[in-house]
Write a protein that holds these residues in place. Sequence first.
Motif, PDB file in Angstrom:
ATOM      1  N   ALA A 108       0.830  -1.205   0.000  1.00  0.00           N
ATOM      2  CA  ALA A 108       0.000   0.000   0.000  1.00  0.00           C
ATOM      3  C   ALA A 108       0.867   1.258   0.000  1.00  0.00           C
ATOM      4  CB  ALA A 108      -0.929   0.001   1.210  1.00  0.00           C
ATOM      5  N   ILE A 109       1.895   1.288   0.853  1.00  0.00           N
ATOM      6  CA  ILE A 109       2.785   2.449   0.940  1.00  0.00           C
ATOM      7  C   ILE A 109       3.520   2.653  -0.384  1.00  0.00           C
ATOM      8  CG2 ILE A 109       4.860   3.375   2.059  1.00  0.00           C
ATOM      9  CD1 ILE A 109       3.928   1.978   4.636  1.00  0.00           C
ATOM     10  N   TYR A 110       4.047   1.554  -0.944  1.00  0.00           N
ATOM     11  CA  TYR A 110       4.801   1.636  -2.192  1.00  0.00           C
ATOM     12  C   TYR A 110       3.920   2.140  -3.339  1.00  0.00           C
ATOM     13  CZ  TYR A 110       8.010   0.276  -5.937  1.00  0.00           C
ATOM     14  OH  TYR A 110       8.847   0.297  -7.015  1.00  0.00           O
ATOM     15  N   THR A 111       2.702   1.593  -3.436  1.00  0.00           N
ATOM     16  CA  THR A 111       1.782   2.000  -4.510  1.00  0.00           C
ATOM     17  C   THR A 111       1.363   3.456  -4.360  1.00  0.00           C
ATOM     18  OG1 THR A 111       0.937  -0.273  -4.616  1.00  0.00           O
ATOM     19  CG2 THR A 111      -0.379   1.434  -5.690  1.00  0.00           C
ATOM     20  N   PHE A 112       1.155   3.888  -3.113  1.00  0.00           N
ATOM     21  CA  PHE A 112       0.738   5.270  -2.859  1.00  0.00           C
ATOM     22  C   PHE A 112       1.857   6.255  -3.195  1.00  0.00           C
ATOM     23  CE2 PHE A 112       0.133   8.989  -0.122  1.00  0.00           C
ATOM     24  CZ  PHE A 112      -1.163   9.353  -0.477  1.00  0.00           C
ATOM     25  N   ARG A 167     -13.640   0.770 -19.174  1.00  0.00           N
ATOM     26  CA  ARG A 167     -14.166   2.109 -19.464  1.00  0.00           C
ATOM     27  C   ARG A 167     -13.316   3.200 -18.822  1.00  0.00           C
ATOM     28  NH1 ARG A 167     -15.270   6.493 -20.366  1.00  0.00           N
ATOM     29  NH2 ARG A 167     -17.278   7.529 -20.712  1.00  0.00           N
ATOM     30  N   TYR A 168     -12.915   2.995 -17.562  1.00  0.00           N
ATOM     31  CA  TYR A 168     -12.214   4.054 -16.826  1.00  0.00           C
ATOM     32  C   TYR A 168     -10.719   3.800 -16.665  1.00  0.00           C
ATOM     33  CZ  TYR A 168     -16.903   5.696 -15.859  1.00  0.00           C
ATOM     34  OH  TYR A 168     -18.189   6.154 -16.001  1.00  0.00           O
ATOM     35  N   GLY A 169     -10.250   2.609 -17.023  1.00  0.00           N
ATOM     36  CA  GLY A 169      -8.823   2.363 -17.136  1.00  0.00           C
ATOM     37  C   GLY A 169      -8.051   2.184 -15.845  1.00  0.00           C
ATOM     38  N   SER A 170      -6.731   2.304 -15.981  1.00  0.00           N
ATOM     39  CA  SER A 170      -5.811   1.983 -14.893  1.00  0.00           C
ATOM     40  C   SER A 170      -5.941   2.905 -13.684  1.00  0.00           C
ATOM     41  CB  SER A 170      -4.365   2.020 -15.408  1.00  0.00           C
ATOM     42  OG  SER A 170      -4.125   0.933 -16.267  1.00  0.00           O
ATOM     43  N   ARG A 171      -6.267   4.169 -13.918  1.00  0.00           N
ATOM     44  CA  ARG A 171      -6.400   5.096 -12.785  1.00  0.00           C
ATOM     45  C   ARG A 171      -7.535   4.654 -11.860  1.00  0.00           C
ATOM     46  NH1 ARG A 171      -9.049   9.824 -11.350  1.00  0.00           N
ATOM     47  NH2 ARG A 171      -7.794  11.261 -10.085  1.00  0.00           N
ATOM     48  N   PHE A 172      -8.645   4.243 -12.452  1.00  0.00           N
ATOM     49  CA  PHE A 172      -9.790   3.749 -11.684  1.00  0.00           C
ATOM     50  C   PHE A 172      -9.402   2.505 -10.884  1.00  0.00           C
ATOM     51  CE2 PHE A 172     -13.230   0.552 -11.768  1.00  0.00           C
ATOM     52  CZ  PHE A 172     -14.167   1.179 -10.961  1.00  0.00           C
ATOM     53  N   LEU A 175      -6.007   0.544  -4.031  1.00  0.00           N
ATOM     54  CA  LEU A 175      -5.580   1.141  -2.764  1.00  0.00           C
ATOM     55  C   LEU A 175      -6.689   1.067  -1.707  1.00  0.00           C
ATOM     56  CD1 LEU A 175      -3.579   4.254  -4.039  1.00  0.00           C
ATOM     57  CD2 LEU A 175      -2.668   2.340  -2.699  1.00  0.00           C
ATOM     58  N   ILE A 176      -7.936   1.274  -2.126  1.00  0.00           N
ATOM     59  CA  ILE A 176      -9.067   1.159  -1.187  1.00  0.00           C
ATOM     60  C   ILE A 176      -9.165  -0.268  -0.656  1.00  0.00           C
ATOM     61  CG2 ILE A 176     -11.593   1.223  -0.987  1.00  0.00           C
ATOM     62  CD1 ILE A 176     -11.535   3.545  -3.019  1.00  0.00           C
ATOM     63  N   LEU A 177      -9.024  -1.237  -1.551  1.00  0.00           N
ATOM     64  CA  LEU A 177      -9.097  -2.635  -1.145  1.00  0.00           C
ATOM     65  C   LEU A 177      -7.956  -2.985  -0.188  1.00  0.00           C
ATOM     66  CD1 LEU A 177     -10.467  -5.429  -1.540  1.00  0.00           C
ATOM     67  CD2 LEU A 177      -8.785  -5.846  -3.344  1.00  0.00           C
TER      68      LEU A 177
END
Length: 251
Positions: free
Chosen positions: A111-115, A224-229, A235-237
Amino acid sequence: MDLYTLGFFSFCGGLIDAAVGGGGLVLMPALLHALPDYGLTTVFGTNKFAVWAGTLSSIFRYAKGVKIVWKIMIPTALSAFFFSYLGAMSVSLIPKETMQVVVFILLVTMAIYTFIKKDLGREHQHVEVSSKEIAKGIIFGSLIGFYDGLFGPGSGSFLIFLFVRGFGFDFLNASASAKLINMGTFTAALLFFIPSGNVLWDVGLFVAGCNILGALVGVFLAIRYGSRFIRIGFLILLTFLIGRMGLNILL
């Protein structure tokens, strides 16, 4: 009424799982609540059948809109299939408490790394299909397959992270590819649950149908909304998983 409520949770679980993984965290508690008179093995078997059906439908849908690197993913899925069996056989050898602490630390690190890495998984890098990349995929599949058979929670999230970090996939391609690996582990589990009579077919077929509908909606939203979505959902999960496991460790 319990069956319709179960169908709703299965739909939500299929949607979440198809987009970012972790749908079992929604469906499994609902099944435990709705089927109190059945053993855990039967509940697990019914759950696996439902998510297997949803995952299969999402793979077909993803394959139409995402370019999956099949030459790497098929060996990865096969290794996940085999090692999930070994993981299931090793359940009694490793204490659950130890696994929870290790997984909790890994989830926090992810989570930290992805953020921090804001550009992680935004752009999809072309992967050369070489023996090195295939070997890397087999290692990823064996690690996650063994973990899924042994413990399970968060396996989809680990796959997405490994594909983004290890292969340079964007989150959309990583999510699509993770479904193929999940098929390997789910199929391995069903080869035990179905012959042993641990799938409630009357409930399982209905829940599976709802899971398929949710999965199709989840894939539509992801494409439809891609990688950003998917990154935000990922991150929420992870935050939810960290909170849940943290409470289990403390209580």
